[in-house]
Design an enzyme around this catalytic site. Structure first.
Site, PDB file in Angstrom:
ATOM      1  N   ASP A   1     -12.112   3.516   8.975  1.00  0.00           N
ATOM      2  CA  ASP A   1     -12.563   3.430   7.587  1.00  0.00           C
ATOM      3  C   ASP A   1     -13.201   2.059   7.327  1.00  0.00           C
ATOM      4  O   ASP A   1     -12.826   1.362   6.406  1.00  0.00           O
ATOM      5  CB  ASP A   1     -11.377   3.679   6.645  1.00  0.00           C
TER       6      ASP A   1
ATOM      7  N   LYS B   1       0.835  -1.201   0.000  1.00  0.00           N
ATOM      8  CA  LYS B   1       0.000   0.000   0.000  1.00  0.00           C
ATOM      9  C   LYS B   1       0.860   1.238   0.000  1.00  0.00           C
ATOM     10  O   LYS B   1       1.685   1.442   0.877  1.00  0.00           O
ATOM     11  CB  LYS B   1      -0.924   0.002   1.202  1.00  0.00           C
TER      12      LYS B   1
END
Ligand SMILES: *[C@@H]1O[C@H](CO)[C@@H](O)[C@H](O)[C@H]1NC(C)=O
Ligand SMILES: *[C@@H]1O[C@H](CO)[C@@H](O)[C@H](O)[C@H]1NC(C)=O
Ligand SMILES: *[C@@H]1O[C@H](CO)[C@@H](O)[C@H](O)[C@H]1NC(C)=O
Ligand SMILES: *[C@@H]1O[C@H](CO)[C@@H](O)[C@H](O)[C@H]1NC(C)=O
Ligand SMILES: *[C@@H]1O[C@H](CO)[C@@H](O)[C@H](O)[C@H]1NC(C)=O
Ligand SMILES: *[C@@H]1O[C@H](CO)[C@@H](O)[C@H](O)[C@H]1NC(C)=O
Ligand SMILES: *[C@@H]1O[C@H](CO)[C@@H](O)[C@H](O)[C@H]1NC(C)=O
Ligand SMILES: *[C@@H]1O[C@H](CO)[C@@H](O)[C@H](O)[C@H]1NC(C)=O
Ligand SMILES: *[C@@H]1O[C@H](CO)[C@@H](O)[C@H](O)[C@H]1NC(C)=O
Ligand SMILES: *[C@@H]1O[C@H](CO)[C@@H](O)[C@H](O)[C@H]1NC(C)=O
Length: 732
Positions: free
Chosen positions: A533, A436
């Site tokens: 999230d 990521k």
């Protein structure tokens, strides 16, 4: 020696600058400094290091809390404690006295600094003690003199009037006493008394003229003795470092040393640092350039972490720390120098031109990489890794990750979200990973970012995607996670092409596993982690459809400046807790809200923001609450699931989701409760049908009556991005 005097002055000035006690705790008692682990009062000291300050005297005097022994001085650097203890004395025609001095751990008599000393004529005294292991030690010392002339002049102790012997290491208590086998009546005229003590050898100076004081009240005679203190809970550095939560060297830039007297270990600030290694952030860099007498520099001095650079001024060379910088001079006359200079320049220029571009490019790249590394908190992480506080996270280089992802080829992109892009990569060891590329971190956030990596690396849960490592060499930090093969829950629920729907049982299992993982993040680790999230994109599915929560812990990095906040809100549209939009603070209940939306996705098969029959965008959460209120739940449920005969079960999941979507955070259940309720629901389903139906009907009825008595709690409208942004404005 003037230099020594200056050195000492400066050294103590440095020591005084740094805080030595715990914040909020007194740092002095009278004239004695009290550095942590010592401390006065509750919570100010480590166990066993409590000090009481008796302020009935002027100045106040500190005492070791256990045993009431007066403290004269505490040294953090030498790990010594100077205390007052009684000596024993015996005078002619008086019976012998004895005293026992017993100390509690973690204090031991310093073998290096103390001596057993006997003063008097025709005197034999013994010292008998025990070491930490309980072994007995005994020794004696004889001082003999026939008459006053036989007394040594001093200052040393040579057996004539004074006798001295060393004590063993690890001595934890002792008794000193006189033998009556020597009769001092013959020397009574010039040596009426004898005394014996263990004391600081630097304090005691034998002096013939003050040899035989009169013991009016011998209990007044106290002598300073030095004790060694150490962290004795673990026997060595190795053991202590293995038990990190109880490891006493809390400061970065501190080093551990095995205790040289008794079991245990000592903490010291690393070279180039000063302060208190037992306190978090206690060791501070020494600014050597400010202390030019201690750290001489006759050239250009620049302070760096843990040291300093001292270079000769431009145009000179030599050793700047020794004042030997000398000017560069040439043996050639000026014209010759010019000619040579020019020809060299031309040759060099040709060479330079060809390599300059490559070189500067490379240099620039390297410099950039170094600053990124620094900016992204790389040094801090390396320190932590070096000090073995983190051993589960691997630091990857930029090259490794480039190789793994084929230079970040777009083909490898497997996802992108509010926090960055995710690539699939294959490491050199053939392991498939997800890499990521995070959003930018600024200076201010770098420590938090590294702390986050450290926390995340320690998480090990069946249903949480594991962090394997990171790379800090790029302008944006990158995280390396385990690769989860089956994509996200979002992809499975909302496939681009037709696929057979996920069965109800699998959906319930996924919901329960994800809830379990979030509950673990909220509570099971020693520091609560807010996911920040939660959405179906971030619940990944394994080969066997078991859930793995990913992308968590980014909440620390939630941008809270205006523009970025709006971007953040758009990224999480449909899932974002309305309360968070008001307060701009994520809490664990924000995760519960978002999870409620995921539950809705599972039971309705719709996206968090979906297009209704009229192709208008609607917020799933809002539509759902409206339907619930109008008792039209069935209209929004996934028909395929109803077909599976699960309408009542769906009703119960809906009831849980409704609670999760409560507007007020405190009215939402905790993630743990949600997980437990989902778990019992799933168990219920496995039970025989009839029994289950009966119970389910009751539950649904109860829920419906409750629902009807409630007033309108929705209070917010169908969410599209414009109303959302208005809400944000209103929340300011
Ligand atoms: C030493 O260990 C005991 C018991 O395990 C604990 O209560 C105490 O706080 C520890 N002392 C220090 C200085 O860590
Ligand atoms: C303080 O010292 C005085 C005199 O030495 C003594 O009487 C008193 O008990 C001490 N107080 C405490 C709290 O130890
Ligand atoms: C305490 O010890 C330090 C260093 O060991 C020394 O500099 C200081 O003078 C001592 N203070 C007293 C009051 O003895
Ligand atoms: C020393 O001996 C005298 C006389 O026996 C006694 O009164 C006194 O308490 C003793 N002192 C100590 C410290 O034992
Ligand atoms: C002396 O120290 C040893 C070891 O710490 C202990 O076992 C013993 O009980 C102590 N003796 C006294 C009189 O305090
Ligand atoms: C010491 O010697 C004197 C005189 O020689 C004698 O009176 C006394 O009893 C002796 N004391 C001891 C303890 O032996
Ligand atoms: C011994 O003590 C006396 C009196 O206090 C002092 O004048 C003398 O200088 C001392 N001698 C030594 C060698 O310390
Ligand atoms: C400290 O002691 C342990 C165990 O006795 C030993 O293994 C280790 O090497 C020692 N460390 C140092 C720095 O001497
Ligand atoms: C001076 O001479 C030294 C060694 O001879 C060299 O390293 C340095 O670059 C020179 N400095 C200048 C400004 O010429
Ligand atoms: C410069 O002198 C200092 C002090 O004598 C010495 O420690 C150091 O190694 C010298 N540095 C160089 C580069 O020779």
């Amino acid at each position: 020696m003037p230099t020594v005097a200056a050195t000492l002055l400066l050294a103590s000035a440095v020591a005084a600058a740094a805080a030595i006690s715990k914040p909020g705790c007194p740092s002095k008692c009278g004239e004695v400094d009290i550095p942590y682990p010592f401390g006065i009062g509750r919570g100010c000291s480590m166990e066993g290091f409590d000090i009481t300050c008796n302020d009935t005297t002027d100045p106040p005097k500190p005492f070791i809390a256990v045993g009431n022994i007066e403290i004269l001085n505490v040294s953090l650097v030498d790990h010594e404690l100077s205390v007052h203890i009684y000596m024993v004395g015996q005078c002619y025609e008086q019976s012998g006295n004895y005293s026992t001095t017993s100390l509690a751990l973690p204090f031991l008599f310093s073998a290096a600094s103390n001596k057993f000393t006997v003063v008097g004529c025709s005197t034999l005294a013994y010292v008998v003690g025990q070491n930490v292991k309980g072994n007995t030690y005994a020794s004696g010392c004889v001082s003999y003199c026939d008459d006053a002339g036989g007394v040594s002049e001093g200052p040393g102790c040579d057996g004539m009037g004074c006798c001295q012997t060393s004590i063993p290491k690890s001595l934890s208590n002792f008794t000193a006493y006189f033998s009556d086998s020597l009769n001092n009546s013959e020397v009574a005229s010039f040596s009426p008394c004898s005394y014996a003590f263990v004391a600081d050898q630097d304090w005691f100076r034998f002096n013939k003229s003050t040899l035989f004081p009169d013991f009016g009240d011998e209990t007044n005679y106290q002598v300073p003795v030095l004790l060694d203190w150490a962290m004795r809970n673990h026997s060595s550095c190795r053991d202590a470092e293995a038990d990190y939560p109880n490891y006493a060297c809390r400061s970065a830039h501190s080093d551990c040393f095995n205790s040289t007297n008794g079991p245990g270990y000592l903490c010291k600030c690393s070279q180039g640092y000063t302060g208190n290694p037992y306190l978090e952030g206690g060791c501070q860099d020494i600014d050597e350039c400010e202390l030019s007498q201690l750290y001489p520099c006759f050239g250009v001095c620049s302070n760096i972490q843990g040291g300093y650079l001292c270079t000769c001024p431009p145009g000179t060379h030599g050793n700047a720390t020794k004042d030997t910088c000398i000017g560069n001079s040439s043996k050639f006359p000026l014209p010759a120098r010019l000619v040579i200079g020019f020809s060299v320049i031309i040759v060099v220029l040709v060479a330079l031109v060809s390599s300059a571009i490559i070189c500067t490019q490379k240099l620039k790249l390297k410099r950039e990489r170094d600053t990124f590394f620094k900016k992204n908190g790389g040094f801090k992480l390396y320190e932590e890794i070096l000090s073995k506080k983190v051993d589960t996270v691997q630091v990857f280089t930029e090259e490794e990750l480039q190789r793994a992802t084929d230079n970040f080829d777009d083909k490898g992109v497997i996802g992108c979200g509010g926090y960055g892009m995710v690539y699939r990569g294959i490491l050199d060891n053939q392991r498939t990973v997800a890499i990521k590329k995070s959003k930018k971190v600024d200076e201010r956030q770098k420590d938090e970012f590294v702390n986050e990596i450290i926390v995340l690396s320690q998480i090990n849960h069946r249903h949480i995607v594991r962090l394997l490592g990171c790379c800090l060499e790029l302008d944006v930090p990158m995280l390396v996670y385990e690769y989860i093969s089956n994509g996200s829950l979002f992809d499975v629920l909302h496939p681009e092409h037709y696929a057979s729907p996920l069965p109800l049982q699998a959906r319930l299992t996924i919901a329960e596993q994800a809830a379990e993982a979030l509950a673990y993040l909220h509570s099971a680790t020693n520091r609560s982690i807010i996911h920040g999230d939660v959405k179906s994109h971030n619940i990944l599915l394994d080969d066997d459809l078991s859930a793995k929560v990913s992308d968590f812990g980014a909440s620390q990095l939630v941008p809270m400046d205006e523009d970025e906040f709006i971007l953040f809100v758009q990224g999480t549209l449909g899932y974002l807790d309305p309360e968070c939009m008001q307060t701009r603070r994520l809490t664990d209940r924000s995760d519960v809200y978002s999870f409620g939306v995921v539950l809705l996705e599972l039971i309705t098969g719709k996206k968090a923001i979906y297009a209704d029959d009229a192709w208008e965008k609607r917020s799933l959460a809002t539509s759902f609450l409206v339907m619930m209120k109008e008792q039209r739940l069935r209209d929004i449920l996934d028909n395929k699931m109803i077909g599976e005969g699960g309408e009542r079960l769906l009703g119960e999941v809906a009831a849980i989701a409704k609670e999760c979507l409560s507007v007020k955070g405190e009215e939402r259940p905790s993630m743990k409760e949600v997980a437990e309720r989902l778990h019992s629901l799933r168990r219920l389903r496995l039970q025989p049908r009839e029994e289950y139906d009966q119970r389910a009907i009751e539950m649904v009825k109860a829920e419906e009556t409750r629902r009807c008595t409630e007033t309108d709690t929705s209070g917010y409208h169908i969410l599209d991005s414009s109303t959302l942004l208005n809400n944000v404005d209103a929340g300011r």
